[in-house]
Structures are given as C-alpha cells and as structure tokens.
Design a protein around this motif. Structure first.
Motif, PDB file in Angstrom:
ATOM      1  N   ASN A  85     -15.414   9.572  20.333  1.00  0.00           N
ATOM      2  CA  ASN A  85     -14.689  10.550  21.148  1.00  0.00           C
ATOM      3  C   ASN A  85     -14.953  10.416  22.645  1.00  0.00           C
ATOM      4  OD1 ASN A  85     -13.572  11.786  18.823  1.00  0.00           O
ATOM      5  ND2 ASN A  85     -15.464  12.958  18.515  1.00  0.00           N
ATOM      6  N   SER A  86     -15.713   9.385  23.025  1.00  0.00           N
ATOM      7  CA  SER A  86     -16.004   9.198  24.442  1.00  0.00           C
ATOM      8  C   SER A  86     -14.789   8.560  25.128  1.00  0.00           C
ATOM      9  CB  SER A  86     -17.225   8.295  24.627  1.00  0.00           C
ATOM     10  OG  SER A  86     -18.369   8.897  24.051  1.00  0.00           O
ATOM     11  N   PRO A  87     -14.179   9.256  26.098  1.00  0.00           N
ATOM     12  CA  PRO A  87     -13.000   8.678  26.765  1.00  0.00           C
ATOM     13  C   PRO A  87     -13.401   7.660  27.822  1.00  0.00           C
ATOM     14  CG  PRO A  87     -13.489  10.810  27.709  1.00  0.00           C
ATOM     15  CD  PRO A  87     -14.493  10.609  26.594  1.00  0.00           C
ATOM     16  N   VAL A  88     -12.498   6.737  28.093  1.00  0.00           N
ATOM     17  CA  VAL A  88     -12.679   5.795  29.187  1.00  0.00           C
ATOM     18  C   VAL A  88     -11.800   6.267  30.336  1.00  0.00           C
ATOM     19  CG1 VAL A  88     -12.401   3.410  29.939  1.00  0.00           C
ATOM     20  CG2 VAL A  88     -13.189   3.903  27.616  1.00  0.00           C
ATOM     21  N   VAL A  89     -12.431   6.830  31.355  1.00  0.00           N
ATOM     22  CA  VAL A  89     -11.689   7.353  32.501  1.00  0.00           C
ATOM     23  C   VAL A  89     -11.975   6.429  33.685  1.00  0.00           C
ATOM     24  CG1 VAL A  89     -11.184   9.412  33.868  1.00  0.00           C
ATOM     25  CG2 VAL A  89     -12.053   9.659  31.549  1.00  0.00           C
ATOM     26  N   TRP A  90     -11.316   5.302  33.672  1.00  0.00           N
ATOM     27  CA  TRP A  90     -11.522   4.278  34.687  1.00  0.00           C
ATOM     28  C   TRP A  90     -10.202   3.917  35.353  1.00  0.00           C
ATOM     29  CZ3 TRP A  90     -14.622   0.375  31.190  1.00  0.00           C
ATOM     30  CH2 TRP A  90     -15.902   0.891  30.960  1.00  0.00           C
ATOM     31  N   ARG A  91     -10.299   3.561  36.634  1.00  0.00           N
ATOM     32  CA  ARG A  91      -9.136   3.004  37.300  1.00  0.00           C
ATOM     33  C   ARG A  91      -8.966   1.536  36.908  1.00  0.00           C
ATOM     34  NH1 ARG A  91      -7.069   6.458  41.034  1.00  0.00           N
ATOM     35  NH2 ARG A  91      -8.454   8.109  41.809  1.00  0.00           N
ATOM     36  N   GLY A  92      -7.801   0.981  37.240  1.00  0.00           N
ATOM     37  CA  GLY A  92      -7.453  -0.371  36.815  1.00  0.00           C
ATOM     38  C   GLY A  92      -8.491  -1.435  37.088  1.00  0.00           C
ATOM     39  N   PRO A  93      -9.017  -1.562  38.320  1.00  0.00           N
ATOM     40  CA  PRO A  93      -9.974  -2.636  38.610  1.00  0.00           C
ATOM     41  C   PRO A  93     -11.229  -2.584  37.745  1.00  0.00           C
ATOM     42  CG  PRO A  93      -9.095  -1.737  40.652  1.00  0.00           C
ATOM     43  CD  PRO A  93      -8.606  -0.843  39.546  1.00  0.00           C
ATOM     44  N   LYS A  94     -11.733  -1.375  37.469  1.00  0.00           N
ATOM     45  CA  LYS A  94     -12.930  -1.272  36.641  1.00  0.00           C
ATOM     46  C   LYS A  94     -12.622  -1.643  35.194  1.00  0.00           C
ATOM     47  CE  LYS A  94     -16.874   1.727  35.649  1.00  0.00           C
ATOM     48  NZ  LYS A  94     -17.520   3.031  35.912  1.00  0.00           N
ATOM     49  N   ALA A  95     -11.441  -1.243  34.705  1.00  0.00           N
ATOM     50  CA  ALA A  95     -11.059  -1.569  33.332  1.00  0.00           C
ATOM     51  C   ALA A  95     -10.873  -3.074  33.161  1.00  0.00           C
ATOM     52  CB  ALA A  95      -9.780  -0.827  32.961  1.00  0.00           C
ATOM     53  N   THR A  96     -10.214  -3.711  34.118  1.00  0.00           N
ATOM     54  CA  THR A  96     -10.012  -5.155  34.014  1.00  0.00           C
ATOM     55  C   THR A  96     -11.334  -5.904  34.150  1.00  0.00           C
ATOM     56  OG1 THR A  96      -9.462  -5.230  36.379  1.00  0.00           O
ATOM     57  CG2 THR A  96      -7.636  -5.087  34.833  1.00  0.00           C
ATOM     58  N   GLY A  97     -12.235  -5.389  34.989  1.00  0.00           N
ATOM     59  CA  GLY A  97     -13.555  -5.995  35.110  1.00  0.00           C
ATOM     60  C   GLY A  97     -14.328  -5.932  33.799  1.00  0.00           C
ATOM     61  N   ALA A  98     -14.204  -4.805  33.100  1.00  0.00           N
ATOM     62  CA  ALA A  98     -14.884  -4.664  31.809  1.00  0.00           C
ATOM     63  C   ALA A  98     -14.330  -5.654  30.795  1.00  0.00           C
ATOM     64  CB  ALA A  98     -14.722  -3.234  31.302  1.00  0.00           C
ATOM     65  N   LEU A  99     -13.014  -5.845  30.810  1.00  0.00           N
ATOM     66  CA  LEU A  99     -12.408  -6.798  29.889  1.00  0.00           C
ATOM     67  C   LEU A  99     -12.933  -8.209  30.141  1.00  0.00           C
ATOM     68  CD1 LEU A  99     -10.345  -7.838  27.836  1.00  0.00           C
ATOM     69  CD2 LEU A  99      -8.647  -7.846  29.677  1.00  0.00           C
ATOM     70  N   LEU A 100     -12.936  -8.631  31.396  1.00  0.00           N
ATOM     71  CA  LEU A 100     -13.398  -9.976  31.710  1.00  0.00           C
ATOM     72  C   LEU A 100     -14.873 -10.151  31.366  1.00  0.00           C
ATOM     73  CD1 LEU A 100     -11.609 -10.589  35.133  1.00  0.00           C
ATOM     74  CD2 LEU A 100     -11.056 -11.597  32.915  1.00  0.00           C
ATOM     75  N   GLN A 101     -15.664  -9.098  31.571  1.00  0.00           N
ATOM     76  CA  GLN A 101     -17.084  -9.182  31.225  1.00  0.00           C
ATOM     77  C   GLN A 101     -17.269  -9.348  29.723  1.00  0.00           C
ATOM     78  OE1 GLN A 101     -19.418  -5.851  32.550  1.00  0.00           O
ATOM     79  NE2 GLN A 101     -21.363  -6.849  32.107  1.00  0.00           N
ATOM     80  N   MET A 102     -16.519  -8.584  28.926  1.00  0.00           N
ATOM     81  CA  MET A 102     -16.636  -8.713  27.469  1.00  0.00           C
ATOM     82  C   MET A 102     -16.207 -10.094  27.001  1.00  0.00           C
ATOM     83  SD  MET A 102     -15.554  -5.106  25.713  1.00  0.00           S
ATOM     84  CE  MET A 102     -13.870  -5.149  26.338  1.00  0.00           C
ATOM     85  N   LEU A 103     -15.174 -10.631  27.612  1.00  0.00           N
ATOM     86  CA  LEU A 103     -14.667 -11.936  27.212  1.00  0.00           C
ATOM     87  C   LEU A 103     -15.630 -13.049  27.591  1.00  0.00           C
ATOM     88  CD1 LEU A 103     -12.260 -13.666  26.131  1.00  0.00           C
ATOM     89  CD2 LEU A 103     -11.524 -13.820  28.506  1.00  0.00           C
ATOM     90  N   GLN A 104     -16.068 -13.044  28.834  1.00  0.00           N
ATOM     91  CA  GLN A 104     -16.838 -14.162  29.367  1.00  0.00           C
ATOM     92  C   GLN A 104     -18.326 -14.061  29.100  1.00  0.00           C
ATOM     93  OE1 GLN A 104     -15.610 -13.883  33.451  1.00  0.00           O
ATOM     94  NE2 GLN A 104     -13.615 -14.823  33.084  1.00  0.00           N
ATOM     95  N   GLN A 105     -18.836 -12.851  28.808  1.00  0.00           N
ATOM     96  CA  GLN A 105     -20.272 -12.699  28.588  1.00  0.00           C
ATOM     97  C   GLN A 105     -20.608 -12.311  27.151  1.00  0.00           C
ATOM     98  OE1 GLN A 105     -20.793 -10.656  32.916  1.00  0.00           O
ATOM     99  NE2 GLN A 105     -22.630 -10.643  31.629  1.00  0.00           N
ATOM    100  N   THR A 106     -19.697 -12.606  26.239  1.00  0.00           N
ATOM    101  CA  THR A 106     -19.983 -12.415  24.817  1.00  0.00           C
ATOM    102  C   THR A 106     -20.368 -13.756  24.216  1.00  0.00           C
ATOM    103  OG1 THR A 106     -18.520 -10.503  24.591  1.00  0.00           O
ATOM    104  CG2 THR A 106     -19.047 -11.716  22.580  1.00  0.00           C
ATOM    105  N   LEU A 107     -21.416 -13.768  23.414  1.00  0.00           N
ATOM    106  CA  LEU A 107     -21.952 -15.004  22.846  1.00  0.00           C
ATOM    107  C   LEU A 107     -21.173 -15.363  21.573  1.00  0.00           C
ATOM    108  CD1 LEU A 107     -24.255 -16.851  23.788  1.00  0.00           C
ATOM    109  CD2 LEU A 107     -25.738 -15.705  22.135  1.00  0.00           C
ATOM    110  N   TRP A 108     -19.932 -15.811  21.779  1.00  0.00           N
ATOM    111  CA  TRP A 108     -19.102 -16.226  20.642  1.00  0.00           C
ATOM    112  C   TRP A 108     -19.694 -17.472  19.990  1.00  0.00           C
ATOM    113  CZ3 TRP A 108     -15.957 -12.338  19.918  1.00  0.00           C
ATOM    114  CH2 TRP A 108     -15.412 -11.641  20.983  1.00  0.00           C
ATOM    115  N   SER A 109     -19.349 -17.712  18.730  1.00  0.00           N
ATOM    116  CA  SER A 109     -19.963 -18.810  17.969  1.00  0.00           C
ATOM    117  C   SER A 109     -18.965 -19.935  17.706  1.00  0.00           C
ATOM    118  CB  SER A 109     -20.514 -18.290  16.636  1.00  0.00           C
ATOM    119  OG  SER A 109     -21.480 -17.295  16.846  1.00  0.00           O
TER     120      SER A 109
END
Length: 327
Positions: free
Chosen positions: A148-172
């Motif tokens: 139930n935790s909302p994400v109340v972020w503006r566009g730049p912060k949301a896009t930054g989070a996406l890129l961080q998850m993509l590029q800093q996830t240890l995929w196999s």
C-alpha cells in the motif's frame, strides 16, 4: 545424433526457444522414410543477441530486452507480460522480469512474492533479483515498505529508479529480460526507449477501437526511436460464457489483425477474456504455471515462440553480425 535401431535422438541448438516442438513432426516425417519410428529431441537454444537501437550500449548480463507495452491501461498488459516471461522460460530460455510500472507495480503479486519481501543487496552496489517460478524478477515493489506504499515521485526520479533497477541488478546471463512497461508514452517509456538497449517491443491491445488508437501511438513511439515492433497481442478477443460456451466478441473483432497489417508487423496471438487468467494471476500463479497443459497456456507458449522467432530474425538482419560456419 544418436541412433538405436529405429530410434533417433537429436541434439538441437535452435536460435529461438521452443523450436523443437515445431520441428518435431517435420523431422519425424522426413526420417520415417529411413525406417525411423521414434524420435527424441534435446533442445539447447542458442539464442542470439539483437543489436540495440542507435548507439545505446548493450547490457553485459542480458542478451535481449523485450518491452511489453500498451497505449493505455486496462488491456491486460501486465498479465500478458508475466505469462510471456514464464512461457519463454518453459520453452527453455533464461528469463528475467523487470517491472517498470513504477507507480503501479503488479508483478510481485502476480509472481506470488509475499508483500514486504525485499530485494537483496550485494557489495553495496547490486540488487539481487528475486526468484519466482523459474525466472528472475525485479520491481520497485521490492524496494517499498509494503503493497500500500504509494510512489509519489516526479518523472526524473521515477525514470532514475527504473534505470537503477535495470543497470544495477545482478541478472544471471539472461536470454530475455521482459520489461512490463507502464501504460502510455510518457517519461518512463521515452527514457527506456532512449537509454535502454531494447531488442524489440510487443504491443498489447484489445480489439476495441479506442484501445487501438492508443496502441498505434505506442507503435509510432517505438518506430521513432528505431526499436522494432516484434508484433501485436490481441487480448480479450472473445468472451466465452462459462455456462453455455457461447463465444462473443464483446470488444469487437479483428482489431489486432488490422493494426498488425497497417504497421507491417505480426499478430502474435489472440487471448480470450477468461476468468481463469485473472484468477490465476491474482493468486500468484499465472496461467502458464497454474495450468501448463491448458489451451490458455498453449496460447501463451505459441506467442512466446513467435516472439523468440522474431528476435532470431531481427538478429539475422543485423548488418554488423557475421556468421562463421565451420564445415
């Protein structure tokens, strides 16, 4: 090739997962003229990497990123994305799922990952993806306090989070990373198209005219950033009455086929409006896992094979790709 009387065992290394199922009847018919009565196939897919759009660099641990997108919400994009990921895995590919819908992450629930489960961290630099039903998964939902935790972020912060998850996830070393895109063509979609190496996009729509209008905008966006559209999935094509079996196209008919024809792409498959799909996704066991032998699961696996074939075809079109054959 292993021979044992009238039995033949073949090792295949096709360029897309699931090819063995399609090749089996053709190979058996061809070999039957030589006295072969039984045929066994072992598939070890050798899935190629598609050159990404423009000058976007590739990801070290991911061969192909597939964006599953829709022009609007409510057309079943997330359910289609998770079943596509699971179907590719069922066909033998190594698959990950990235939930890019920052404001409304639904993949944790669909994958049956308990609320409050957090992603691990390695060396204070990498997120460790969670495992579910044989695939890896990463979502903003694994970084929040609860469902139930909302994400109340503006566009730049949301896009930054996406890129961080993509590029800093240890995929196999994945063959495919399926990205469940947010609906529409806003900041997140544009950032992904410009900064993430996407092999191709899958557009999810319903046959309804209003949904098709928005789906066309999605197609046009990917075209403008030089990302190939691998095909269209038409969701909710038919409603089949659970009491009498009567089939009715309550959202219209032929919409997915028309948009695929208009944009010279492929209709990857059609899915019915079926309560089981919704119930199974809500329970954390999507259709491909919950009912692997069902007609619905077969539809998703057929879509997965078509996506895999489209990726292999795109890789062959790469002008910088050189195939070396040893004879």
């Amino acid at each position: 090739v292993v021979l044992d009387g009238s039995t033949v065992l073949l090792d295949l290394a096709p360029t897309y997962a699931g090819a063995a199922q399609e090749l089996y009847p053709l190979l058996l018919e061809a070999l039957s003229h030589s006295g072969v009565e039984q045929l066994g196939l072992r598939e070890r897919p050798a899935i190629p990497r598609v050159k990404p759009q423009g000058t976007v660099p590739t990801l070290d641990r991911v061969k192909n990123v597939i964006a599953v997108s829709s022009g609007k919400g409510g057309v079943g994009k997330s359910t289609t994305a998770v079943n596509l990921a699971l179907a590719l895995a069922a066909e033998g590919a190594r698959v990950g799922m990235l939930d890019a819908d920052i404001y409304g992450p639904s993949q944790p629930m669909m994958l049956g990952i308990s609320a409050g489960t957090r992603a691990g961290v390695k060396d204070n630099a990498w997120f460790v993806p969670l495992q579910a039903h044989g695939i890896e998964a990463m979502s903003i939902g694994f970084l929040l306090e609860g469902d139930n935790s909302p994400v109340v972020w503006r566009g730049p912060k949301a896009t930054g989070a996406l890129l961080q998850m993509l590029q800093q996830t240890l995929w196999s070393d994945l063959d495919f990373l399926i990205i469940d895109m947010p609906p529409g063509t806003g900041d997140i979609a544009l950032t992904l198209a410009q900064k993430v190496p996407v092999a191709g996009a899958v557009i999810v729509t319903t046959p309804q005219d209003i949904a098709l209008l928005d789906a066309k905008k999605g197609v046009e966006m990917f075209r403008k950033v030089e990302i190939p559209v691998l095909g269209v999935v038409e969701n909710m094509s038919l409603h089949i009455c659970s009491n009498c079996g009567h089939a009715e196209p309550i959202f219209g008919s032929g919409g997915g086929e028309r948009i695929a024809r208009d944009y010279q792409t492929e209709l990857l498959g059609q899915l019915p409006l079926d309560a089981q799909i919704r119930e199974q996704a809500d329970s954390g066991r999507p259709t491909v896992v919950a009912a692997p032998e069902s007609d619905l699961a077969a539809r998703y696996r057929s879509i997965a094979r078509r996506v895999g074939a489209a990726v292999a075809k795109a890789a062959r079109r790469d002008p910088k790709r050189i195939d070396i054959v040893f004879e």
